[in-house]
Design a protein around this motif. Sequence first.
Motif, PDB file in Angstrom:
ATOM      1  N   ARG A 178      14.221 -10.979  37.722  1.00 49.37           N
ATOM      2  CA  ARG A 178      14.298  -9.628  37.153  1.00 49.37           C
ATOM      3  C   ARG A 178      15.664  -9.388  36.508  1.00 49.37           C
ATOM      4  O   ARG A 178      15.760  -8.700  35.487  1.00 49.37           O
ATOM      5  N   SER A 179      16.697  -9.955  37.084  1.00 46.31           N
ATOM      6  CA  SER A 179      18.027  -9.818  36.504  1.00 46.31           C
ATOM      7  C   SER A 179      18.086 -10.479  35.136  1.00 46.31           C
ATOM      8  O   SER A 179      18.659  -9.938  34.185  1.00 46.31           O
ATOM      9  N   MET A 180      17.498 -11.648  35.044  1.00 44.81           N
ATOM     10  CA  MET A 180      17.482 -12.356  33.764  1.00 44.81           C
ATOM     11  C   MET A 180      16.726 -11.556  32.710  1.00 44.81           C
ATOM     12  O   MET A 180      17.136 -11.484  31.547  1.00 44.81           O
ATOM     13  N   LEU A 181      15.624 -10.926  33.136  1.00 46.66           N
ATOM     14  CA  LEU A 181      14.848 -10.122  32.190  1.00 46.66           C
ATOM     15  C   LEU A 181      15.656  -8.923  31.704  1.00 46.66           C
ATOM     16  O   LEU A 181      15.664  -8.602  30.512  1.00 46.66           O
ATOM     17  N   ARG A 182      16.346  -8.260  32.640  1.00 48.52           N
ATOM     18  CA  ARG A 182      17.126  -7.090  32.249  1.00 48.52           C
ATOM     19  C   ARG A 182      18.299  -7.459  31.351  1.00 48.52           C
ATOM     20  O   ARG A 182      18.754  -6.652  30.546  1.00 48.52           O
ATOM     21  N   SER A 183      18.801  -8.681  31.495  1.00 51.90           N
ATOM     22  CA  SER A 183      19.938  -9.098  30.678  1.00 51.90           C
ATOM     23  C   SER A 183      19.507  -9.612  29.316  1.00 51.90           C
ATOM     24  O   SER A 183      20.334  -9.980  28.494  1.00 51.90           O
ATOM     25  N   GLY A 184      18.185  -9.658  29.072  1.00 54.81           N
ATOM     26  CA  GLY A 184      17.707 -10.102  27.773  1.00 54.81           C
ATOM     27  C   GLY A 184      17.345 -11.564  27.712  1.00 54.81           C
ATOM     28  O   GLY A 184      17.015 -12.067  26.637  1.00 54.81           O
ATOM     29  N   TYR A 185      17.400 -12.280  28.821  1.00 56.99           N
ATOM     30  CA  TYR A 185      17.043 -13.698  28.849  1.00 56.99           C
ATOM     31  C   TYR A 185      15.604 -13.872  29.299  1.00 56.99           C
ATOM     32  O   TYR A 185      15.099 -13.111  30.123  1.00 56.99           O
ATOM     33  N   PRO A 209       1.072  -9.560  47.139  1.00 59.33           N
ATOM     34  CA  PRO A 209       0.346  -9.746  45.876  1.00 59.33           C
ATOM     35  C   PRO A 209       0.693  -8.707  44.814  1.00 59.33           C
ATOM     36  O   PRO A 209       0.814  -9.037  43.631  1.00 59.33           O
ATOM     37  N   GLU A 210       0.848  -7.452  45.225  1.00 56.68           N
ATOM     38  CA  GLU A 210       1.138  -6.390  44.252  1.00 56.68           C
ATOM     39  C   GLU A 210       2.492  -6.624  43.591  1.00 56.68           C
ATOM     40  O   GLU A 210       2.655  -6.444  42.375  1.00 56.68           O
ATOM     41  N   ALA A 211       3.483  -7.022  44.387  1.00 54.93           N
ATOM     42  CA  ALA A 211       4.812  -7.305  43.842  1.00 54.93           C
ATOM     43  C   ALA A 211       4.773  -8.511  42.922  1.00 54.93           C
ATOM     44  O   ALA A 211       5.456  -8.546  41.893  1.00 54.93           O
ATOM     45  N   ALA A 212       3.969  -9.508  43.285  1.00 57.83           N
ATOM     46  CA  ALA A 212       3.844 -10.696  42.437  1.00 57.83           C
ATOM     47  C   ALA A 212       3.250 -10.338  41.077  1.00 57.83           C
ATOM     48  O   ALA A 212       3.714 -10.809  40.032  1.00 57.83           O
ATOM     49  N   LEU A 213       2.235  -9.497  41.082  1.00 59.93           N
ATOM     50  CA  LEU A 213       1.626  -9.072  39.815  1.00 59.93           C
ATOM     51  C   LEU A 213       2.593  -8.225  38.996  1.00 59.93           C
ATOM     52  O   LEU A 213       2.604  -8.301  37.759  1.00 59.93           O
ATOM     53  N   SER A 214       3.393  -7.423  39.676  1.00 57.22           N
ATOM     54  CA  SER A 214       4.387  -6.621  38.968  1.00 57.22           C
ATOM     55  C   SER A 214       5.390  -7.517  38.244  1.00 57.22           C
ATOM     56  O   SER A 214       5.751  -7.259  37.088  1.00 57.22           O
ATOM     57  N   PHE A 216       4.875 -10.663  37.333  1.00 60.80           N
ATOM     58  CA  PHE A 216       4.132 -11.340  36.269  1.00 60.80           C
ATOM     59  C   PHE A 216       4.029 -10.449  35.036  1.00 60.80           C
ATOM     60  O   PHE A 216       4.265 -10.893  33.904  1.00 60.80           O
ATOM     61  N   ASP A 217       3.675  -9.190  35.239  1.00 64.33           N
ATOM     62  CA  ASP A 217       3.551  -8.258  34.111  1.00 64.33           C
ATOM     63  C   ASP A 217       4.896  -8.015  33.433  1.00 64.33           C
ATOM     64  O   ASP A 217       4.970  -7.878  32.209  1.00 64.33           O
ATOM     65  N   ALA A 218       5.966  -7.960  34.228  1.00 65.42           N
ATOM     66  CA  ALA A 218       7.298  -7.734  33.660  1.00 65.42           C
ATOM     67  C   ALA A 218       7.693  -8.871  32.725  1.00 65.42           C
ATOM     68  O   ALA A 218       8.219  -8.640  31.629  1.00 65.42           O
ATOM     69  N   VAL A 219       7.436 -10.103  33.154  1.00 69.38           N
ATOM     70  CA  VAL A 219       7.752 -11.250  32.293  1.00 69.38           C
ATOM     71  C   VAL A 219       6.883 -11.223  31.047  1.00 69.38           C
ATOM     72  O   VAL A 219       7.356 -11.448  29.929  1.00 69.38           O
ATOM     73  N   ASN A 220       5.600 -10.938  31.231  1.00 69.98           N
ATOM     74  CA  ASN A 220       4.680 -10.929  30.090  1.00 69.98           C
ATOM     75  C   ASN A 220       5.071  -9.882  29.063  1.00 69.98           C
ATOM     76  O   ASN A 220       4.961 -10.104  27.845  1.00 69.98           O
TER      77      ASN A 220
END
Length: 768
Positions: A178-185, A209-214, A216-220
Motif C-alpha cells: 500500500r505504501s508503494m501504491l501511495r508513493s506512485g510505484y 478475505p475482505e482485506a485481501a480483496l481490498s 487486490f482492488d487497490a492495485v487494480n
Amino acid sequence: MNSSPLSSPSAPHPHLYSSSTPYPIPQTLSIPWASPPPSTTACSAVKHPRPSSLRVQAIAHRVSSPDLTLGLSTTTTTTPSAVPLDHKLLTLLRQRKTEEAWAAYSQAPHLPSATCLSRLVSQLSYLNFPEALSRAQSILTRLRHEGQLHRLDSNSLGLLASAAARQGQALYAASIIRSMLRSGYLPHVKAWSAVVTRLISSSGKGGGPEAALSLFDAVNRRVGRHLPERAADSRPDTAAYNSALNACAILGDMERFLRLFDEMSKYGAEPDVLTYNIMIKLCARADRKDLLVCVLEMILLKGIDVCMTTLQSLIAAYVGFGDLETAEKIVQAMREGRRDICKILRDSNAEDSREHEEMMEDEGPLQKEHEDDNVFKRLLPNSIDPYSYDPPLLPKLYRPNSRIYTTLMKGYMKAGRVTDTVRMLEAMWHQEDSSSQPDHVSYTTVISAMVNTGSMDQAREVLAEMLRVGVPANRITYNVLLKGYCLQLQMDKARELLKEMSHGAGIEPDVVSYNTLIDGCILVDDSAGALGYFNEMRSRKIAPTKVSYTTLMKAFAFSGQPKLAHKVFDEMVQDPRVEVDRVAWNMLVEGYCRLGLVEEAKKLIQRMKESGVYPDVATYGSLANGIALARKPGEALLLWNEIKERCEVSLKEGEQESESESDSTTMPPLKPDEGLLDALADICVRAAFFKKALEIVACMEENGISPNKTKYKRIYVEMHSRMFTSKHASQARQARRVERKRAAEAFKFWLGLPNSYYASEWHFNDDD
C-alpha cells in the motif's frame, strides 16, 4: 539507482519487482505500518520504505500501527571513506556471501551506498528464514531513524514484501504494498499477489478475505490509470486473479466472483485448472451440489488438464455436503481405473433429484430456481442444459493418492465412523503405489477420530504405530492428543505428553499446544495451572495470541477472580501483537457478573463502547445473569430498554432496506437469543414488573422463541398469588397500584391463569 540484488542463477531476476519504466514520486505520502510479529525483535519500530529519497517521521499507535509520513529529502552524500566499504560489500553480495556482507554492514561506522543497502535487504529477504528477515527489517529501522529510507529501491521492497508474507507477516507485507501504491510505484505482480494470497488466511484486524480483496482492488485501480506498457509488470495475472477468486469463494460472494472472473480477459489472464478448483469451493459454499459435475465437465470441455487437486476438491465438497456415498463412488472408480467420473456424478445428481421430488410431492410444485442461477449460468454455461451432450471422459486414469484417501477418511471421522476410518488406513497400506500409502495426515485423521470418541488408549497406540512404521508425527498430531487428554480431564497425562513431544520427539510445542493446556486447566478448575502454562509459554519465547489471553482470563473469571482476569486484560491491551476484541471484553464482563458485581461490569461495558466495540448478546447475557445474582431488578429495566432500542433499530432496518439513514452515534442492531430474553423475563416476573415481562415475551415471540410459560406460571403462583388481596390498603394506595394490577391481570391472562378478563370461581387456596 536500482541495482540487482541477486546475481547467482538460483536468485530471482535482478529487477523481478522493478518496472523498466520509472514512475513519478509524489512529494509526500502517509504509510500505515503493520506491527511486526513477536519473532522480529530488531524490526519492531520499522516498517516499509520508499524507493526514492524519503524521510520518515513516526507517529505512535498501538493497534492500527503507526503512520509514517514520508517527505522528499534533499541530497545524499557519499564520504570518501565509504568507498572501500561499498566495494567490499558489493563484492561479498555478488559472491552471494550474505552472512559475511551482513557482518561487514553491522561493523560499519556509517551507512553504505544505496546500491549496497538495497541489495543487502533483497538478499536477506530472499534467504527466507526469520533471522534474515529480522536483519532486513533492522536495516529499515536504522534508515528510518537516520532519515535515509530513500536509499532503498523498489526491487528490495518487493522482495521484502514477499518474504514477510511467506513468514506469516501478511499485515506487514500489505503495508509495504500500500505504501508503494501511495508513493506512485507499481509493485511487481509477483510481489503483490503473494501478499494477497497470504492476507486471506491472516487473522485479526486488517487481515482476512475482505482485506485481501481490498488490496487486490487497490492495485487494480492503480494499474488501470497507466498505459498497458507502463504497467506490464504489475498487471494481474491468472495467479493473482485466483487469489482474489479464492477470497470471494471463502466469503461466498458470488457476484464479486463473477465480476472478477469476467474481468480476467481484460488483462489477458485465462482461467486455469486452479480457477475451476476454486469454483468447486464456491459451489460448495453456495450449497449447489448439483453444479459440481458441471465444473468438472467445463474443465474437460475447455481442454484444461485435470489435476489430482481437482478430484480431491470434488471429494472434499461431497464430504462437506455429507454425501459420503458419492465420495466413495468417486474413490472406487479411481481405484478401478475408470474415466467416467462425470457420468457417476450425473447419476448421483439424478438420484438426488428423484429423492427430492418424492419428498416434496405433497408440498406443491418444486421451486427449482435458485437466487444464484444467473451467476452460475454465466460462470458455467454448460449448466443451462447439462444433458444436451454426453458426459465427457477424463483424459487419462487417475489413481487415488494419500490425499484422496485421507479426505474420505475425514468424512468418516466427522460422521463418527471410526471403524471405517481405521479400515481405510489399513487398506492404504496395501496399495502398491507409495503415493497412496498413509502419511502423517492420514494417521492424524485416525487419531482425531479416536480422540473424538474418547478412545485415548487407542489413539496412543496409533501414535506408537506411526513411529514403528517410520511415519513421523508432527506438531498437529501431538496437539490433537493433548486436546483429547484435556477433554478427558487427564491433565497429568497431558503434561507427560508435552514432555514426550519436546524431549522424545524433538517437536517444540506451539501456542496452540499451550492454549489447549490452559483450556484443559479450566475444565478441572485449576487457574494456577493455567497461569503456569501461560508463563511457561512466554518463557519459551512463544508469543501469546488473543486466544491465549482470553483463555487465561476465562480461567480466572470462572474461578471467581475477576481482578486477576482484569490484570491479564490489561496485559493484552499493552501487547501490540494482539488486538483486544469483543471476546476479551465479554470474558472480563463475565468475570465480574459471576460475582454479581454489576456496577463494575457496567463500567467495563461503557469503556467497551467508548473503544468502539459494542456489546453483543453474550455481553448482555452476562450482565443479565449478574443482575439476577445481585438482585437488582431495577438494573434489568435499564438493560431491557437498551436492548429494546437496538431491537427496534433492527426492525426498522428490515422495513427500510432501501433507505440508508444511519446514525454513527447509535449502536448497531441486535438480535437477542433465548438465553438473554429468558433471563430478563425471569427477573421481571420475580420483581412483579409484569408490563416489562409482557414486552419481553412479545419480543421472544417476534424472534421465533417460545417463552417458557410453565416456569413463569410457577414463579407467579409461588411469589405473587396473594398480590393485591389486602383488604386494609388505603384508598390512595389502591389508586397507586391500579396500573400494576392491570399489568398483573394481563400477565395472568397470557399465562392462562384466572384473571379479571374472564369470570372464575377459582382461588389459589382451593385444593382442587
